[in-house]
Write a protein that holds these residues in place. Sequence first.
Motif, PDB file in Angstrom:
ATOM      1  N   GLY A  80     -12.538  -6.395   2.814  1.00 25.48           N
ATOM      2  CA  GLY A  80     -11.813  -5.215   2.345  1.00 25.48           C
ATOM      3  C   GLY A  80     -10.374  -5.208   2.848  1.00 25.48           C
ATOM      4  O   GLY A  80     -10.037  -5.845   3.859  1.00 25.48           O
ATOM      5  N   GLY A  81      -9.526  -4.451   2.147  1.00 26.29           N
ATOM      6  CA  GLY A  81      -8.093  -4.512   2.409  1.00 26.29           C
ATOM      7  C   GLY A  81      -7.547  -3.341   3.204  1.00 26.29           C
ATOM      8  O   GLY A  81      -6.329  -3.139   3.249  1.00 26.29           O
ATOM      9  N   GLN A  82      -8.407  -2.567   3.866  1.00 26.19           N
ATOM     10  CA  GLN A  82      -7.912  -1.388   4.586  1.00 26.19           C
ATOM     11  C   GLN A  82      -6.880  -1.752   5.646  1.00 26.19           C
ATOM     12  O   GLN A  82      -5.808  -1.141   5.708  1.00 26.19           O
ATOM     13  N   GLY A 113     -14.033  -2.571  -3.655  1.00 27.93           N
ATOM     14  CA  GLY A 113     -14.376  -1.161  -3.532  1.00 27.93           C
ATOM     15  C   GLY A 113     -13.503  -0.413  -2.541  1.00 27.93           C
ATOM     16  O   GLY A 113     -13.921   0.614  -1.984  1.00 27.93           O
ATOM     17  N   ASP A 114     -12.284  -0.899  -2.306  1.00 30.25           N
ATOM     18  CA  ASP A 114     -11.377  -0.193  -1.386  1.00 30.25           C
ATOM     19  C   ASP A 114     -11.140   1.239  -1.858  1.00 30.25           C
ATOM     20  O   ASP A 114     -10.902   1.487  -3.047  1.00 30.25           O
ATOM     21  N   ASP A 115     -11.186   2.169  -0.905  1.00 32.10           N
ATOM     22  CA  ASP A 115     -11.126   3.593  -1.212  1.00 32.10           C
ATOM     23  C   ASP A 115      -9.727   4.112  -0.853  1.00 32.10           C
ATOM     24  O   ASP A 115      -9.434   4.433   0.298  1.00 32.10           O
ATOM     25  N   GLN A 118      -9.276   7.539   0.983  1.00 30.02           N
ATOM     26  CA  GLN A 118      -9.684   7.462   2.393  1.00 30.02           C
ATOM     27  C   GLN A 118      -8.650   6.684   3.221  1.00 30.02           C
ATOM     28  O   GLN A 118      -8.280   7.095   4.338  1.00 30.02           O
ATOM     29  N   ILE A 119      -8.145   5.573   2.672  1.00 31.31           N
ATOM     30  CA  ILE A 119      -7.200   4.746   3.455  1.00 31.31           C
ATOM     31  C   ILE A 119      -5.875   5.488   3.659  1.00 31.31           C
ATOM     32  O   ILE A 119      -5.307   5.495   4.755  1.00 31.31           O
ATOM     33  N   THR A 120      -5.399   6.158   2.607  1.00 30.48           N
ATOM     34  CA  THR A 120      -4.123   6.863   2.772  1.00 30.48           C
ATOM     35  C   THR A 120      -4.284   8.066   3.718  1.00 30.48           C
ATOM     36  O   THR A 120      -3.367   8.392   4.482  1.00 30.48           O
ATOM     37  N   GLU A 121      -5.434   8.694   3.687  1.00 29.81           N
ATOM     38  CA  GLU A 121      -5.680   9.798   4.619  1.00 29.81           C
ATOM     39  C   GLU A 121      -5.692   9.275   6.055  1.00 29.81           C
ATOM     40  O   GLU A 121      -5.148   9.895   6.975  1.00 29.81           O
ATOM     41  N   LYS A 122      -6.297   8.103   6.208  1.00 25.23           N
ATOM     42  CA  LYS A 122      -6.322   7.487   7.540  1.00 25.23           C
ATOM     43  C   LYS A 122      -4.891   7.159   7.999  1.00 25.23           C
ATOM     44  O   LYS A 122      -4.543   7.357   9.170  1.00 25.23           O
ATOM     45  N   ALA A 123      -4.075   6.665   7.063  1.00 27.19           N
ATOM     46  CA  ALA A 123      -2.676   6.357   7.401  1.00 27.19           C
ATOM     47  C   ALA A 123      -1.945   7.623   7.841  1.00 27.19           C
ATOM     48  O   ALA A 123      -1.166   7.620   8.798  1.00 27.19           O
ATOM     49  N   VAL A 136       1.656   8.105  -2.724  1.00 29.52           N
ATOM     50  CA  VAL A 136       0.824   8.486  -3.881  1.00 29.52           C
ATOM     51  C   VAL A 136       0.073   7.233  -4.313  1.00 29.52           C
ATOM     52  O   VAL A 136       0.439   6.120  -3.953  1.00 29.52           O
ATOM     53  N   PHE A 137      -0.974   7.417  -5.078  1.00 30.99           N
ATOM     54  CA  PHE A 137      -1.781   6.233  -5.407  1.00 30.99           C
ATOM     55  C   PHE A 137      -2.505   6.418  -6.739  1.00 30.99           C
ATOM     56  O   PHE A 137      -2.665   7.552  -7.229  1.00 30.99           O
ATOM     57  N   ALA A 138      -2.932   5.281  -7.276  1.00 28.82           N
ATOM     58  CA  ALA A 138      -3.718   5.297  -8.516  1.00 28.82           C
ATOM     59  C   ALA A 138      -4.653   4.101  -8.507  1.00 28.82           C
ATOM     60  O   ALA A 138      -4.308   3.033  -8.017  1.00 28.82           O
ATOM     61  N   SER A 139      -5.815   4.346  -9.061  1.00 29.54           N
ATOM     62  CA  SER A 139      -6.802   3.285  -9.200  1.00 29.54           C
ATOM     63  C   SER A 139      -6.545   2.576 -10.531  1.00 29.54           C
ATOM     64  O   SER A 139      -6.576   3.209 -11.587  1.00 29.54           O
TER      65      SER A 139
END
Length: 457
Positions: A80-82, A113-115, A118-123, A136-139
């Motif tokens: 995963g790329g977190q 399946g990187d989320d 969740q990752i941006t919240e962690k950042a 900001v982000f988009a899938s």
Amino acid sequence: MLLRHTPAEITERQALVINPAKTCQPIGAMYASLGIHGCLPHSHGSQGCCAYHRSTLTRHYKEPISAATSSFTEGASVFGGQANLLAAIENIFAVYDPEVIAVHTTCLSETIGDDLPQITEKARQSGKIPEGRHVVFASTPSYVGSHVTGFSNMVKGMLGVAEPSGKKNGRVNIIPGWVEPADMEEIKRLAALVGVGITLFPDTSGVLNGPLSGEFHMFPEGGVTIQQLKRTADAIGTLAMGEWYSADAARHLDSQFKVPCRVLEMPYGLKATDRFIEALRTVAGVPVPEEINRERGQLVDLIADMHQYLYRRKVALVGDPDALIALTEFLVSIDMCPVHIVTGTPGKRFEKKIRQLTSGTPFPVNVRSSADMFLLHQWIKNDPVELIMGNTYCKYIARDEDIPLVRFGFPILDRVGHQYFPTVGYKGGIRLLEQILGALLDRKDRDEPEQSFELVL
Ligand code: SF4
């Protein structure tokens, strides 16, 4: 004969695409991101994906496209790329100091399946996003949809910063869809003429059609600002251009912040521009300004003057659903006959709409979504046309079949002008007509026998 292996006989294919009529989701997301002021797009995946997205946009706009990448290697591809994205967010703010990073995923990070929420919240919680800066982000998994889907997803994603102040600001949001920077300038000019205060997003004017100043600016002057994006939630309404390009974002503003929306067709040609101007005029509660009436009259005059060269000319079209719907309506309104119409983007509604628009035309019409240019070429072999309109990849078909080509859509890799001259609005309609007539009359001059070779056309 570069496409000499294309047979006229059509075999239905289920699992094979040849010469796709679309490109990948993240390219659309990256283009939308560039319409935010001070934004560095970030591709969450391998370096190869990012290089492809950047180079395609660079070749179309003839401008250097800056973007970052999570640079996946074997480890990230498995686990995963977190960690890569967290490090990237920290480094990008430290080194380039953008106001916002717009992250989009790629096939690889989606498959893992990187989320992203969740990752941006962690950042955010770990202090990697400085005060006053945004992510900001988009899938954007490219194995579904197309560049159109990616564009739409990122336009919706950028509304992650929208927050209502509790007071309406009297402005109208306009989501222009995937149009050129010159088109965005034209939409702003028309709105100003009518007297409507608008927030246009995304807005790549001033970003991808700027002047050569001799100085490098990491973040050009143009683009919608984060403050303006925040205030989209206070607007009195949203006009969204194109169901595929813009409707998701407009409906999000409606459902989340009670900003009513209206989805219009792209303002290409006479009728669609009429509807756009009418919508603006209604918001402002004013009659149509004389300058705009004059431009409309010029377009009608040109159509009337040159109608004999347009009447019943068969055309093949390739492009995005929203652009093709408006273009088909325009061509039918000037008595041209779109007979083969292909988009690589999925959407059965597209086929239905094109069938409605062409129901009164004199020739049978082939239309298909989720289709490719191989099929278009086969249709042309079976029922030749006098003009092709589409992106640069159409030049192979145009050359092999000796048919004039008007470049329209994305990408245009071998001509210039699309960045600087609008095709939306009445002035844009005049440009489209000038291009169509130029191609048809050049061909007439080339092919006419000497006894009927005319000086005046
Ligand atoms: S792997 Fe997917 S995201 Fe990357 S360039 Fe190819 S289609 Fe696009």
